[in-house]
Design an enzyme around this catalytic site. Sequence first.
Site, PDB file in Angstrom:
ATOM      1  CG  ASP A  83      -1.975   1.082   1.153  1.00 30.14           C
ATOM      2  OD1 ASP A  83      -2.407   1.437   0.039  1.00 30.14           O
ATOM      3  OD2 ASP A  83      -2.346   1.592   2.225  1.00 30.14           O
TER       4      ASP A  83
ATOM      5  CD  GLU B 152       0.556  -5.554   6.868  1.00 32.53           C
ATOM      6  OE1 GLU B 152       0.012  -5.677   5.749  1.00 32.53           O
ATOM      7  OE2 GLU B 152       0.124  -4.772   7.736  1.00 32.53           O
TER       8      GLU B 152
ATOM      9  CE1 TYR C 296      -3.280   0.741  10.382  1.00 29.59           C
ATOM     10  CE2 TYR C 296      -2.733  -1.505   9.716  1.00 29.59           C
ATOM     11  CZ  TYR C 296      -2.373  -0.169   9.866  1.00 29.59           C
ATOM     12  OH  TYR C 296      -1.108   0.255   9.509  1.00 29.59           O
TER      13      TYR C 296
ATOM     14  CD  GLU D 134       1.954  -1.238   9.480  1.00 31.30           C
ATOM     15  OE1 GLU D 134       0.790  -1.193   9.022  1.00 31.30           O
ATOM     16  OE2 GLU D 134       2.945  -1.571   8.803  1.00 31.30           O
TER      17      GLU D 134
END
Length: 638
Positions: free
Chosen positions: A187, A437, A490, A526
């Site tokens: 991303d 990731e 998230y 994160e």
Amino acid sequence: MALILVNKEVPQTRGMLYPRESETREVRSLDGIWNFVRSDQANPTQGVRDEWYTKDLSQSRPTIPMPVPASYNDITTDNLRDHVGTVWYDRKFFVPRSWSKNQRIWLRFGSVHYEAFVWINGQKVVKHEIGHLPFEAEVTDILNYGAENRITVMCDNALIQTTVPQGKITEVPNDNGMTIIQSYTFDFFNYAGIHRSVHLYTTPRTFIEEVEVTTALSENNSVGEVFYSVSVNGSAANEAINVLNIQANLYDKEGAKVANTTSDGKLDGCLKLTGVKPWWPYLMHPEPGYLYELEIKLLAANEELLDVYRLKVGLRTLSWNKSQFLINGKPVYFRGFGRHEDSDIRGKGLDNALMVRDFNLLKWIGANAYRTSHYPYSEESMQFADQHGIMIIDECPSVDTENYSQELLGKHKSSLEQLIHRDRNHPSVVMWSIANEPRTASMNADSYFELVANFTRSLDKTRPITAAIAVPYTQDKSGRHLDIISFNRYNAWYSNTGRLDMVTQNVIDEATAWNKQYNKPVIMSEYGADTLEGLHMTPAYVWSEEFQEEVFARHFKAFDQLRKKGWFIGEFVWNFADFKTAQSYTRVGGNKKGVFTRSRQPKAAAHLLRKRYFALGRDLDQCQFPEDLFTYIADLIS
């Protein structure tokens, strides 16, 4: 079907010391405006077949001006932004006649993304794959001295399943027939070009090729030792290595010599000093980031000075166990960011003004660390981190790692070898991150990351290894190979969107599960929420500044409960600043999770985070609050 991986050797980097002037060395920059040509996407190798490198590019195609260093994508007003394949650069430069006398000349690139081919005066001098890392070549016998020279670079931005990072190239129909599309799962935008400075530098015929430094401190941090190992290149080194001597001098910040030694007939040694000033992270000590200067002199048997190289050294120790990470014997609690090298117009190009601004903001907000997500950052930024006491989790370019293969393993290991070779002497580098990731639920991830982690330890046993993991702990197959567990999640954004009542306990439960699974220290590497600056909504609603503040506050509550458990050692916001991504209906101009805008101005959450980070600094390390941390409201004393 299980993949059988073989632990093959990877090429070892030689040299690559950062270019520095000295009594025996000169450095010249080739930064500036270069000539630029893009290849036809359907014919990316035409320039090689037609030998564009044998003459000025302008004789093969019309050229446009292009700044170096910079990404080329956002410079023009046409569709260069989404170009896939090769582009070409060239420029002319003079080399003085004086450089031809008894010395060697080297051409060094700080970074070209992704693959680079370089010619000087029509002769190929170097090829390099993997962006964000330096490469160099000796050009002594190729240059024209006292005359004009031409440098030509072909850069290829194509990412496939065996590049690091990975991507895919597909051919799809469009209104004019067919077109080439580059896709990738990570991303952030795949910026390309000559991203960092280009230098010519000189060395003597026999010169200091490598310097490796490690440090040690006594139990009470009062006595320090600097261990150095030097490699020498040149005829004298090859013929009579035993008659070369190293004179090593250590100077403090004021320029006073505090230690010296001469290693007769050896190329390694130890400097010992009392009353040492250790390297401490920002806010952990009144004088963070203390650096000494190590001066290495290469002497011939007759004491003739052959070469001099100087570098900054920070004296500190690192240690870790199943619950803690310690620097100089003191437990560390990381508070910082994931970041990107990204800005308007120049993309991922080196920008000293931006770098200085970013470090001012890091210190303003009270951060003591960041991760170089998701690739190695510029050498200049690493030096700045050393100076300012900012700890670095240094990450290689492997992001969203999947489709494991022998070829991918080789390049993944090579990226780590180059990274560690480049950054091993930086006191700010306290941890290696071997992936971001990765798809570690895959059956083949276990053996793959065992090989990657063991290879990393073989290169450097003085720092712990981590990786930022996004798969659930129940599926992960990499954590057992790491020293510290880092996880990305998230809550209230990608999962349970908008549900602020589903953050705190989820964070506590997941961090606890990771620790129970592996019995290792845990970092949340994160967390965050996209935020459009200036959008305000009460009650808090996704994308608003109020929502980002609320997401942070719910995480803070979880972190404070986790800190009491003794094994939770850090919190990293995603992201430091807004950054560009590939075009998507989920992205308005890019990823907006920054606490600062892309132009480095604070959102509301930045002020909240600043209060949090300085509160942690005072609680854990007894730092002082900045005078402007709290705004005056009222005198409530009657």
